[in-house]
Design an enzyme around this catalytic site. Structure first.
Site, PDB file in Angstrom:
ATOM      1  N   CYS A   1      41.704  38.777  42.956  1.00 38.39           N
ATOM      2  CA  CYS A   1      43.116  39.419  42.135  1.00 38.39           C
ATOM      3  C   CYS A   1      43.405  40.929  42.696  1.00 38.39           C
ATOM      4  CB  CYS A   1      42.751  39.022  40.884  1.00 38.39           C
ATOM      5  SG  CYS A   1      44.413  39.639  39.822  1.00 38.39           S
TER       6      CYS A   1
ATOM      7  N   CYS B   1      44.647  42.879  39.935  1.00 39.82           N
ATOM      8  CA  CYS B   1      43.823  43.341  38.831  1.00 39.82           C
ATOM      9  C   CYS B   1      42.784  44.642  39.550  1.00 39.82           C
ATOM     10  CB  CYS B   1      42.926  42.064  38.526  1.00 39.82           C
ATOM     11  SG  CYS B   1      43.814  40.786  38.094  1.00 39.82           S
ATOM     12  N   ASP B   2      42.448  44.482  40.688  1.00 39.32           N
ATOM     13  CA  ASP B   2      41.399  45.024  41.079  1.00 39.32           C
ATOM     14  C   ASP B   2      41.983  46.193  42.259  1.00 39.32           C
ATOM     15  OD1 ASP B   2      39.872  43.946  39.532  1.00 39.32           O
ATOM     16  OD2 ASP B   2      38.939  42.403  40.805  1.00 39.32           O
TER      17      ASP B   2
END
Ligand code: NAP
Length: 306
Positions: A134, A137-138
């Site tokens: 993701c 997200c990261d």
């Protein structure tokens, strides 16, 4: 007589527990059927920094538990049970589970989707230590570093473009010599100064010590192996929605997701799909919880019509 719930919710991720919260607060009795523990895919994420309200971020497992407790505070119930089959027909629907049969007037499908893995050795072990699924997200972990994005679809190209604003360099690795992504993405990708595309390339091996330090690429035409140094790899080769229980019962889109628009209504009256399992552009915790609230709105309308 067996108890008939107003709402059976299949899956205890953010979409499922938000539906439970809203249903319970509307005075409806709602039961979440969850196989393992609250949180779904989210529970596997160590740091969630893009869900508002947590200025220091939050780990997904904790957030899942908080969502469960929040729904249960208003009377929603949870049954830890594996669902084997669903009967979606008629006014009283049912779920056959490892803990017996449960009945409901509405059903919310919140079974999620999991990222498709590369299938190379040590991929699971390196999750969060160089392997990611993701980018939104990261991605922030890779400021001024070099990252690889694998895939040639819309998600991979979107991820590469997004990461190009954070990382020093982005290398898009695609197994063929042309993109699957829609034309609108081609120009921005080719024009980005810090994105390089490696065509006809597949990830053959991860190079690692404690963290990932690079990958071995296999040329899909010549079979030649080369090494590429990088700090992280974002795998963007599609997702698999968990639709095994309903694949012959509700309409699915071409990619296998449950066909449901922003109303979350499926092709079957009284059945709603929320979160990653439904057709949507943005699969995130924040959009899953929004779906949960919306599903209850339309379920209320449906229940009033019975
Ligand atoms: P996708 O369209 O299925 O693309 C997956 C990509 O990964 C393809 O390029 C595929 O290669 C590659 N791939 C698949 N398995 C692989 C493997 N084992 N090893 C290496 N490469 C592999 O998936 P997606 O990009 O996640 O998109 C999913 C759906 O959401 C699509 O319908 C997409 O249009 C939609 N979407 C839309 C938007 C938007 O409209 N803004 C944004 C994101 C996603 P091949 O090309 O060779 O098959």
């Amino acid at each position: 007589m067996e108890h008939i719930y107003d709402m059976l919710i299949v899956g205890g991720g953010p979409g499922g527990y938000t539906a439970a919260l809203y249903a319970a607060r509307a005075g409806r009795d709602a039961l979440v059927l969850e196989k393992l523990s609250a949180g779904g895919q989210m529970a596997l994420t160590s740091d969630i920094d893009n869900y508002p309200g947590f200025e220091q971020g939050v780990d997904g497992f904790t957030l899942g538990e908080k969502m469960q407790q929040g729904a249960e505070r208003f009377g929603a119930k949870t049954e830890l049970a594996e669902v084997f089959s669903l009967n979606l027909d008629g006014e009283v629907k049912s779920a056959e589970t490892s803990e017996g049969t449960f009945y409901g007037r509405t059903i919310v499908l919140a079974t999620g989707a999991s990222p498709r893995p590369l299938g190379v050795p040590f991929e699971e072990e390196m999750l969060g230590r160089g392997i990611h699924y993701c980018a939104s997200c990261d991605g922030m972990m890779y400021r001024d570093k070099t990252v690889v994005v694998v895939g040639g679809g819309n998600t991979a190209v979107e991820d590469a473009l997004m990461l190009s604003h954070i990382a020093k360099k982005v290398i898009l690795v695609h197994r063929r010599d042309s993109l699957r992504a829609t034309k609108v993405y081609h120009d921005p990708l080719m024009q980005a100064e810090n994105i390089e595309v490696r065509w006809n390339s597949a990830v053959a091996e991860l190079i690692r010590d404690e963290k990932l330090t690079g990958i071995k690429l296999k040329d899909t035409v010549t079979g030649e192996i080369s090494e590429l140094e990088c700090d992280g790899v974002f795998v963007s080769i599609g997702r698999s929605p968990a639709t095994e229980l309903v694949k012959d019962k509700v309409a699915l889109d071409k990619a296998g997701y449950i066909e449901a628009d922003e109303t979350t209504r499926t092709s079957v009256p009284g059945v709603y799909a929320v979160g990653d399992v439904r057709t949507k552009a943005v699969r995130q915790v924040v959009t899953a919880v929004a779906d949960g609230a919306v599903a209850v709105h339309y379920a209320e309308e449906y229940l009033a019509s019975l």
